[in-house]
Design a protein around this motif. Structure first.
Motif, mmCIF file in Angstrom:
data_model
loop_
_atom_site.group_PDB
_atom_site.id
_atom_site.type_symbol
_atom_site.label_atom_id
_atom_site.label_comp_id
_atom_site.label_asym_id
_atom_site.label_seq_id
_atom_site.Cartn_x
_atom_site.Cartn_y
_atom_site.Cartn_z
ATOM 1 N N ILE A 139 43.741 43.193 46.470
ATOM 2 C CA ILE A 139 43.247 42.413 47.616
ATOM 3 C C ILE A 139 41.985 41.700 47.158
ATOM 4 O O ILE A 139 41.089 42.324 46.570
ATOM 5 N N ILE A 140 41.930 40.404 47.425
ATOM 6 C CA ILE A 140 40.733 39.630 47.072
ATOM 7 C C ILE A 140 40.164 39.051 48.361
ATOM 8 O O ILE A 140 40.856 38.322 49.093
ATOM 9 N N LEU A 141 38.931 39.423 48.656
ATOM 10 C CA LEU A 141 38.249 38.868 49.827
ATOM 11 C C LEU A 141 37.272 37.802 49.334
ATOM 12 O O LEU A 141 36.799 37.871 48.197
ATOM 13 N N ASN A 184 38.516 43.755 45.969
ATOM 14 C CA ASN A 184 37.249 43.236 45.460
ATOM 15 C C ASN A 184 36.877 41.972 46.222
ATOM 16 O O ASN A 184 37.724 41.355 46.874
ATOM 17 N N VAL A 185 35.607 41.616 46.142
ATOM 18 C CA VAL A 185 35.156 40.419 46.861
ATOM 19 C C VAL A 185 34.506 39.443 45.881
ATOM 20 O O VAL A 185 33.762 39.859 44.984
ATOM 21 N N ILE A 223 36.391 29.327 40.714
ATOM 22 C CA ILE A 223 36.666 30.475 41.590
ATOM 23 C C ILE A 223 38.099 30.975 41.376
ATOM 24 O O ILE A 223 38.352 32.186 41.342
ATOM 25 N N ALA A 224 39.031 30.057 41.207
ATOM 26 C CA ALA A 224 40.424 30.468 40.978
ATOM 27 C C ALA A 224 40.524 31.330 39.710
ATOM 28 O O ALA A 224 41.291 32.292 39.663
ATOM 29 N N ASN A 225 39.736 30.988 38.697
ATOM 30 C CA ASN A 225 39.748 31.789 37.455
ATOM 31 C C ASN A 225 39.283 33.218 37.717
ATOM 32 O O ASN A 225 39.848 34.176 37.185
ATOM 33 N N ALA A 226 38.242 33.357 38.539
ATOM 34 C CA ALA A 226 37.749 34.701 38.880
ATOM 35 C C ALA A 226 38.814 35.453 39.680
ATOM 36 O O ALA A 226 39.069 36.640 39.452
ATOM 37 N N ALA A 227 39.446 34.742 40.615
ATOM 38 C CA ALA A 227 40.485 35.366 41.445
ATOM 39 C C ALA A 227 41.677 35.795 40.592
ATOM 40 O O ALA A 227 42.268 36.861 40.832
ATOM 41 N N LEU A 228 42.011 34.985 39.602
ATOM 42 C CA LEU A 228 43.132 35.336 38.713
ATOM 43 C C LEU A 228 42.858 36.662 38.012
ATOM 44 O O LEU A 228 43.727 37.539 37.942
ATOM 45 N N PHE A 229 41.638 36.815 37.526
ATOM 46 C CA PHE A 229 41.271 38.071 36.860
ATOM 47 C C PHE A 229 41.407 39.249 37.830
ATOM 48 O O PHE A 229 41.983 40.289 37.500
ATOM 49 N N LEU A 230 40.914 39.073 39.062
ATOM 50 C CA LEU A 230 40.980 40.174 40.038
ATOM 51 C C LEU A 230 42.415 40.447 40.483
ATOM 52 O O LEU A 230 42.762 41.582 40.813
ATOM 53 N N SER A 235 42.077 43.678 35.608
ATOM 54 C CA SER A 235 40.960 44.271 36.366
ATOM 55 C C SER A 235 41.383 45.595 37.009
ATOM 56 O O SER A 235 40.862 45.981 38.047
ATOM 57 N N SER A 236 42.337 46.291 36.358
ATOM 58 C CA SER A 236 42.945 47.455 37.011
ATOM 59 C C SER A 236 41.980 48.619 37.271
ATOM 60 O O SER A 236 42.293 49.510 38.053
ATOM 61 N N TRP A 237 40.798 48.608 36.625
ATOM 62 C CA TRP A 237 39.839 49.690 36.908
ATOM 63 C C TRP A 237 38.672 49.178 37.751
ATOM 64 O O TRP A 237 37.623 49.780 37.821
#
Ligand SMILES: NC(=O)c1ccc[n+]([C@@H]2O[C@H](COP(=O)([O-])OP(=O)(O)OC[C@H]3O[C@@H](n4cnc5c(N)ncnc54)[C@H](O)[C@@H]3O)[C@@H](O)[C@H]2O)c1
Length: 252
Positions: A139-141, A184-185, A223-230, A235-237
């Protein structure tokens, strides 16, 4: 193909960061439910996703309407078989109506809260059971740097709703960690999107860029790049965390 075999729902995917993330997620292998109240913009995003070789389902709806959010989730699951990523991106910034508490009407306060806070509530309320069925997910907020500092040009309802994303993020992260669901947010800084466009001109852009250590406004892709990682398993941990993506503005 960092999102191979995953399906995502992205709210506010018609324009700005939501559109950019839809395209990027699709390029990385995800199927995308493009959810937006603006049919023209949403359909265009869906076309851009398909043009990039991805699969998109556009669902028109308003995040502040529970039944419409639920329908989008149900249709997404019906079309793609499951959902793994909930990206709560839709939000409004109405500087003309949302001001200091002493200047804001109750009606305008409530309207901003309905979109920026109840929207994520409805998305997670109806999305989390689907993530559980899928065996987990991300979940990405979307918060804002305005949740982290008092702004001199007050938009108090917006700021409070974005601040609430931090608390919601932590609560969901703890509640659903055992279900392999992470939350994560992202706190974007000044991003040059249609949301900011009414308040910007070339001189203002230059002045804002000058206040940012990296000396430019952010792009939807930042921002999309950060969201892709999350969204990805890379970013499983990582859960219950805040990611500030602002060119260094909050570090000053
Ligand atoms: N742009 C910035 O500088 C900035 C900074 C910090 C946080 N944010 C946040 O990032 C998110 C994305 O912002 P953006 O700049 O890409 O915005 P944008 O205005 O460019 O795009 C937002 C999209 O959301 C859609 N939308 C608006 N209200 C909706 C509703 N009720 N239901 C469904 N869809 C709706 C719009 O139609 C539009 O397609 C927002 O939550 C915003 O608050 C933006």
């Amino acid at each position: 193909m960092r999102l191979k075999d995953k399906a995502a729902i992205i709210t506010g995917a018609g324009l700005g960061m939501g559109r950019e993330a839809s395209i990027l997620f699709a390029q990385e292998g995800a199927k995308v439910v493009v959810f937006d109240m603006n049919a023209e913009a949403g359909q265009e995003t869906a076309k851009l996703v398909e043009a990039a070789g991805g699969k998109a389902l556009f669902v028109q709806g308003d995040v502040s309407k529970e039944a419409e959010v639920k329908t989008a989730i149900d249709e997404g699951v019906k079309t793609f078989g499951a959902l793994h990523i909930l990206y709560s991106n839709a939000g409004v910034l109405w500087k003309d109506r949302d001001k200091s508490v002493i200047d804001t009407t109750e009606e305008n306060w409530d309207l901003v809260q309905a979109i920026n806070l109840k929207g994520p509530f409805f998305l997670t309320k109806h999305g989390i059971p689907e993530l559980k069925k899928a065996g987990g997910g991300s979940i990405i907020l979307v918060g804002s740097i305005s949740a982290l500092a008092g702004f001199t040009l007050a938009q108090d309802s917006y700021t409070c709703a974005k601040g609430a994303m931090i608390s919601l993020c932590k609560s969901l992260a703890i509640q659903f960690a055992a279900d392999q669901i992470r939350c994560n947010v992202i706190h974007p800084g000044f991003i040059d999107t249609p949301l900011q466009a009414p308040y910007l001109n070339d001189d203002k852009r230059k002045a804002i860029a000058n206040e940012i250590p990296i000396k430019r406004l952010g792009t939807a892709r930042d921002i999309a790049n950060a969201a892709l990682f999350l969204a990805s398993d890379e970013s499983s941990w990582m859960t219950g965390a805040e990611m500030i993506v602002d060119g260094g503005f909050m570090a000053m």
